[in-house]
Each structure stands twice: as C-alpha cells, then as structure tokens.
Design a protein around this motif. Structure first.
Motif, PDB file in Angstrom:
ATOM      1  N   GLY A 180      10.298  -3.282 -13.613  1.00  0.00           N
ATOM      2  CA  GLY A 180       9.209  -2.421 -14.035  1.00  0.00           C
ATOM      3  C   GLY A 180       8.169  -2.309 -12.941  1.00  0.00           C
ATOM      4  O   GLY A 180       7.939  -3.263 -12.186  1.00  0.00           O
ATOM      5  N   SER A 181       7.519  -1.140 -12.859  1.00  0.00           N
ATOM      6  CA  SER A 181       6.552  -0.880 -11.789  1.00  0.00           C
ATOM      7  C   SER A 181       5.247  -0.352 -12.339  1.00  0.00           C
ATOM      8  O   SER A 181       5.220   0.393 -13.323  1.00  0.00           O
ATOM      9  CB  SER A 181       7.095   0.162 -10.797  1.00  0.00           C
ATOM     10  N   LEU A 182       4.158  -0.723 -11.680  1.00  0.00           N
ATOM     11  CA  LEU A 182       2.874  -0.047 -11.788  1.00  0.00           C
ATOM     12  C   LEU A 182       2.632   0.646 -10.457  1.00  0.00           C
ATOM     13  O   LEU A 182       2.861   0.056  -9.400  1.00  0.00           O
ATOM     14  CB  LEU A 182       1.753  -1.049 -12.082  1.00  0.00           C
ATOM     15  N   PHE A 183       2.166   1.893 -10.495  1.00  0.00           N
ATOM     16  CA  PHE A 183       2.044   2.645  -9.258  1.00  0.00           C
ATOM     17  C   PHE A 183       1.065   3.800  -9.438  1.00  0.00           C
ATOM     18  O   PHE A 183       0.549   4.038 -10.536  1.00  0.00           O
ATOM     19  CB  PHE A 183       3.414   3.172  -8.807  1.00  0.00           C
ATOM     20  N   THR A 184       0.828   4.514  -8.340  1.00  0.00           N
ATOM     21  CA  THR A 184      -0.046   5.685  -8.348  1.00  0.00           C
ATOM     22  C   THR A 184       0.774   6.931  -8.642  1.00  0.00           C
ATOM     23  O   THR A 184       1.744   7.221  -7.934  1.00  0.00           O
ATOM     24  CB  THR A 184      -0.744   5.838  -6.987  1.00  0.00           C
ATOM     25  N   PRO A 211       0.801  -1.230   0.000  1.00  0.00           N
ATOM     26  CA  PRO A 211       0.000   0.000   0.000  1.00  0.00           C
ATOM     27  C   PRO A 211       0.829   1.273   0.000  1.00  0.00           C
ATOM     28  O   PRO A 211       0.357   2.316  -0.449  1.00  0.00           O
ATOM     29  CB  PRO A 211      -0.824  -0.120   1.284  1.00  0.00           C
ATOM     30  N   VAL A 212       2.071   1.205   0.522  1.00  0.00           N
ATOM     31  CA  VAL A 212       2.966   2.365   0.495  1.00  0.00           C
ATOM     32  C   VAL A 212       4.354   1.859   0.107  1.00  0.00           C
ATOM     33  O   VAL A 212       4.883   0.949   0.745  1.00  0.00           O
ATOM     34  CB  VAL A 212       3.054   3.082   1.859  1.00  0.00           C
ATOM     35  N   GLY A 213       4.928   2.438  -0.927  1.00  0.00           N
ATOM     36  CA  GLY A 213       6.246   1.986  -1.371  1.00  0.00           C
ATOM     37  C   GLY A 213       6.865   2.962  -2.342  1.00  0.00           C
ATOM     38  O   GLY A 213       6.423   4.108  -2.476  1.00  0.00           O
ATOM     39  N   GLU A 214       7.873   2.474  -3.043  1.00  0.00           N
ATOM     40  CA  GLU A 214       8.603   3.311  -3.996  1.00  0.00           C
ATOM     41  C   GLU A 214       8.771   2.562  -5.309  1.00  0.00           C
ATOM     42  O   GLU A 214       9.314   1.457  -5.329  1.00  0.00           O
ATOM     43  CB  GLU A 214       9.974   3.683  -3.433  1.00  0.00           C
ATOM     44  N   PRO A 215       8.305   3.139  -6.431  1.00  0.00           N
ATOM     45  CA  PRO A 215       8.466   2.486  -7.731  1.00  0.00           C
ATOM     46  C   PRO A 215       9.891   2.600  -8.255  1.00  0.00           C
ATOM     47  O   PRO A 215      10.746   3.268  -7.662  1.00  0.00           O
ATOM     48  CB  PRO A 215       7.479   3.252  -8.619  1.00  0.00           C
ATOM     49  N   SER A 244       0.046   4.613 -13.327  1.00  0.00           N
ATOM     50  CA  SER A 244       1.315   5.072 -13.891  1.00  0.00           C
ATOM     51  C   SER A 244       2.285   3.894 -13.978  1.00  0.00           C
ATOM     52  O   SER A 244       2.060   2.838 -13.371  1.00  0.00           O
ATOM     53  CB  SER A 244       1.916   6.177 -13.011  1.00  0.00           C
ATOM     54  N   TRP A 245       3.369   4.079 -14.721  1.00  0.00           N
ATOM     55  CA  TRP A 245       4.333   2.991 -14.887  1.00  0.00           C
ATOM     56  C   TRP A 245       5.759   3.529 -14.932  1.00  0.00           C
ATOM     57  O   TRP A 245       5.993   4.711 -15.193  1.00  0.00           O
ATOM     58  CB  TRP A 245       4.044   2.182 -16.161  1.00  0.00           C
ATOM     59  N   ALA A 246       6.714   2.627 -14.668  1.00  0.00           N
ATOM     60  CA  ALA A 246       8.137   2.992 -14.704  1.00  0.00           C
ATOM     61  C   ALA A 246       8.957   1.768 -15.047  1.00  0.00           C
ATOM     62  O   ALA A 246       8.592   0.631 -14.717  1.00  0.00           O
ATOM     63  CB  ALA A 246       8.581   3.559 -13.350  1.00  0.00           C
ATOM     64  N   VAL A 247      10.094   2.006 -15.717  1.00  0.00           N
ATOM     65  CA  VAL A 247      11.075   0.947 -15.982  1.00  0.00           C
ATOM     66  C   VAL A 247      12.451   1.480 -15.585  1.00  0.00           C
ATOM     67  O   VAL A 247      12.736   2.672 -15.739  1.00  0.00           O
ATOM     68  CB  VAL A 247      11.083   0.504 -17.461  1.00  0.00           C
ATOM     69  N   ARG A 248      13.288   0.598 -15.065  1.00  0.00           N
ATOM     70  CA  ARG A 248      14.623   1.006 -14.628  1.00  0.00           C
ATOM     71  C   ARG A 248      15.619  -0.132 -14.861  1.00  0.00           C
ATOM     72  O   ARG A 248      15.311  -1.300 -14.639  1.00  0.00           O
ATOM     73  CB  ARG A 248      14.612   1.373 -13.144  1.00  0.00           C
ATOM     74  N   GLY A 249      16.804   0.250 -15.313  1.00  0.00           N
ATOM     75  CA  GLY A 249      17.908  -0.689 -15.432  1.00  0.00           C
ATOM     76  C   GLY A 249      19.081  -0.196 -14.602  1.00  0.00           C
ATOM     77  O   GLY A 249      19.392   0.999 -14.593  1.00  0.00           O
ATOM     78  N   THR A 250      19.720  -1.108 -13.866  1.00  0.00           N
ATOM     79  CA  THR A 250      20.843  -0.758 -13.006  1.00  0.00           C
ATOM     80  C   THR A 250      22.005  -1.695 -13.281  1.00  0.00           C
ATOM     81  O   THR A 250      21.821  -2.911 -13.401  1.00  0.00           O
ATOM     82  CB  THR A 250      20.462  -0.853 -11.515  1.00  0.00           C
ATOM     83  N   TRP A 251      23.197  -1.127 -13.362  1.00  0.00           N
ATOM     84  CA  TRP A 251      24.425  -1.891 -13.609  1.00  0.00           C
ATOM     85  C   TRP A 251      25.393  -1.620 -12.476  1.00  0.00           C
ATOM     86  O   TRP A 251      25.659  -0.454 -12.150  1.00  0.00           O
ATOM     87  CB  TRP A 251      25.027  -1.473 -14.955  1.00  0.00           C
TER      88      TRP A 251
END
Length: 440
Positions: A253-257, A200-204, A275-282
């Motif tokens: 990838g995230s789905l979020f508010t 219910p509460v987090g970080e995308p 809303s949505w987000a994608v992230r790549g980390t190296w």
C-alpha cells in the motif's frame, strides 16, 4: 507533401549501413534471447552480468524481478543489464540507461513531425545485509531540454504546455524520475520480507511496471496513448510504500501525491501525500506476473482541479526467458465527478535471435480530452480509439555493455467517423530511431 518517402529512405539507409556496423561475435557464449554486448567483461572491479534485482534477493533465479518503483516482473525478466561496479563494503552500484534519437511523422490535419532525443539514466546502489537488503535508487532524464510540447503522438493526451492541454502529443519527462530508497527486512526463512520504499520522487503501487521498464516495450519508440491510464504516476513527488512479500505473492500500500507533475521539469515539487493505492501481485511461475490495483488520486490533473479519480488496473506480464515478452493490461479511470473511462493494452517484444527484434502494441482507449476548446461542440465528448502499431529493431553490440539498436515502426488507427474532420480518414504514424543503451 507526404514525408513517408523520407521515412522510407531513412530506414533504407539505416539498413544498408548494418553490414558495416555489425561486429563478429561468433566467439561469444551467449544464452538464448540475450542481446549481444550484454555479456560480462573481464574487469577486476566490475561485473557486467545481471545485477540481482529479484524481489527475494539471494541470487534465486526463480525469484520475481523488480520493475519500476516496487512493481514485480516475471522472474524470467528479472535483473538489469548494464554497468555493474563492486563499490566495496558489500555495495554493488548499477548504471543503466539509453539515449534514443527518434524521428516521428504523424499524418492528417492534426499530425506533425519532429526529431527528438528521449533519454533515461538509472543509477542505483544495493547492499545485502544479515537482516535483509538496502537499495538507493535514482533515475534521471534530459528530456526537459525538449520543448514542453514534447513529440507528436496522435490521440495521446495528458499534462500541459504553456498552460494549454497537450493533445496528440507525448510530454517530456522530468529531470528527476526517481529519487528513492528501499529497505527489505527478512521475517521468515522462505523469502518472506517486509519492505519500505519511498522518497521525494518515486512510483506508488499502481498498475504494472511503467512502459519504459517493461521488456514487452523495450524497443518501442512511442509512449502508449494509454500512458495516463496506466503510467501517469510513475513520476510522483512524494511516495511512501509499505509491503509484505513471499516468493509468490506481494501485497503493498502507498501514500503519495495525486497531482501529476507540472511544466517546471527541472525541479522537485512539494510532496502532499493526499492519495493512496493498494496493489496485489501474484507470480505463480517464473514466466508470469499478475497484478491488480486500486487507487484514489486527489485532483491528479491541473486542468481538472475539481475532479478526483479512482483508478483500477489489472495486468498479466509474460516472459519465456528466451526473448519473448508480452503484457496485457486493463485500466478504468472513474472521475469524481464524471464518468468512467476505460483502456486496454496488449504489447509484445520478440527477440528472434541475437540481432533481430519484432515488436508491436494494440491499444484501445475511451478518451474525452481530444478537443480542449470549450467552445468546440466535441469538447468533453468521449471517443473510443484503437491504435495498432508494429515495428522492427536491428541490435548491434558495440563494446562491453554498450549496444545500438536501429529500427522503426508504423501505426494505424480505428476511430469514429465523427473524428474524420479533425484527424483525416486514415491517419498514419511512422517513426525511425537509433537507440544507444547501457545494457538492453
């Protein structure tokens, strides 16, 4: 009347008290760069050494660390120091947090001064299984006790108080900063995992780790004025993230508010998952973490309800494992409709030895929210501002995982001359602080 003499006097008083407050820790065996007071205690049910929050688990010292949400940190910065308790059944419970008393004085016509207490408490449970790992994560703050106007922070914008936009202020955080769980499933023999994070509460999956979880910002008492370019989603009501990771690469990838938290800071808001987000980390070495992300946020700001936002970020985080941490980051907010506003950030935290720390931050941001009055001729006009901040902290061990840091910072600004009437020619920001923490 200028309050700078008061600040200088308070800082001098704090420094004069250091010899009496310092303790003799010559008998402790500390690793280089580790603040005193973080060493393990001899306790039958407790382990105050670093809890393994590396993304791969299994105690691998070269595995990337975990910051806020699912963000990765360099392996040299992995783990949270604090209070760690063996809860039985394979569960390890961790408590980490701080109460940070800060007095801030911002000069100029728009300046203000205020004493506040910033706070955070992180409670989590973790269990390794035969097939992976389970984490239960929570983070809370008592900053809702603060006025909704928060504390003065020149050129910072974002969120509202009394229905009016906050300008030159940093808003308080909500009571619930995180209520989430994460499940990791082993899918290979070399650290490959699938993971699911949400609650219910987090970080995308947007940007680098939030500022209060970066080693490069550990003792900086002020939120970045670029906070709403990089970290505005670190408290999001409704998050679901799916990811795949190896020891060097993480894709998620995230789905979020998309909507930012409202002024009711004691409750949990309704999730929307719009809303949505994608992230790549190296993470090529134990000292580096590089990320890039892109997100679509549906109507993130209450006062810009007709505007959506595409946000792109890139960052590099460095930690040498000997007390030096640094972050460099870029963000672009492309409003739809509207123009693209960019921001740059560079910050550093350098533990010179077991007691002395230097820190600093340079930010450059293009912001069109500095004049909220629709009748003002500068309303919606973008201005590019640079903030230069430098500070010092003296760290004192108390007992076990408890630590105290005393210090302060000074900030100066470079801005267009058109802003002189509103801000003065050379505004200055100054702070003094006392930070009591569980761990560092």
């Amino acid at each position: 009347m200028s309050k700078l003499p008061f600040l200088a006097g308070a800082a001098a008083l704090a420094l004069l008290s250091l010899p009496a407050a310092a303790q003799d820790h010559s008998g402790h065996d500390m690793s280089a760069g580790t603040p005193p007071g973080d060493e393990p205690m001899d306790h039958s049910r407790m382990d105050h050494s670093k809890m393994d929050h590396s993304a791969m688990g299994h105690g691998n010292p070269d595995a990337p660390g975990e910051g806020s949400g699912t963000a990765r940190l360099p392996a040299n910065e992995s783990g949270h120091t604090g209070l760690h308790i063996d809860a039985g059944g394979g569960w390890m419970v961790m408590a980490h947090g701080f109460a940070w008393g800060v007095y801030s004085d911002q000069s100029g016509p728009r300046g203000d001064d205020k004493a506040t207490i910033q706070s955070m408490l992180m409670l989590s449970g973790e269990k390794d299984t035969g097939w992976g790992r389970i984490q239960l994560k929570s983070m809370m703050s008592l900053e809702p006790l603060m006025s909704n106007r928060g504390y003065p922070n020149l050129f910072a914008t974002g969120e509202t108080a009394g229905g009016e936009p906050l300008v030159d202020r940093q808003h308080p955080h909500d009571l619930f900063m995180e209520l989430a769980a994460r499940i990791d499933i082993d899918v290979g023999d070399n650290g490959e995992r699938l993971f699911l994070y949400g609650g219910p509460v987090g970080e995308p999956a947007i940007g680098p780790s939030a500022f209060m979880h970066r080693g490069s910002a550990r003792y900086n008492p002020e939120a970045p004025i670029t906070h709403h370019w990089f970290d505005s989603t670190h408290i999001t009501y409704g998050v679901a993230t799916l990811g795949y990771q190896t020891r060097r690469v993480q894709i998620e990838g995230s789905l979020f508010t998309g909507r930012e938290p409202d002024e009711k800071r004691w409750n949990i808001e309704k999730p929307r998952f719009d809303s949505w987000a994608v992230r790549g980390t190296w993470t090529p070495t134990p000292s580096l973490a590089l990320q890039a992300s892109h997100a679509f946020l549906k109507q993130p700001e209450l006062l810009h309800g007709a505007q959506n936002e595409h946000r792109t970020t890139a960052s590099v985080q460095y930690a040498n494992g000997k007390g030096l941490s640094a972050t460099a980051a870029f963000s672009a907010k492309n409003r739809d409709p509207g123009e693209t506003l960019t921001a740059y950030l560079a910050e550093v935290n350098w533990d010179l030895d077991d007691h002395h720390t230097l820190f600093g931050r340079i930010e450059n941001v293009k912001n069109d929210e500095l004049f909220s009055d629709h009748d003002d001729p500068l309303h919606d006009v973008p201005f590019r501002v640079t903030k230069f901040q430098a500070g010092y902290a003296y760290r004192i061990p108390i007992t076990g995982p408890l630590n105290l840091a005393l210090g302060g910072s000074v900030a100066a600004f470079d801005k267009p001359r058109r802003l002189d009437a509103a801000y003065g020619r050379n505004p200055i920001g100054a702070t003094v602080f006392a930070r009591l923490s569980i761990g560092h």
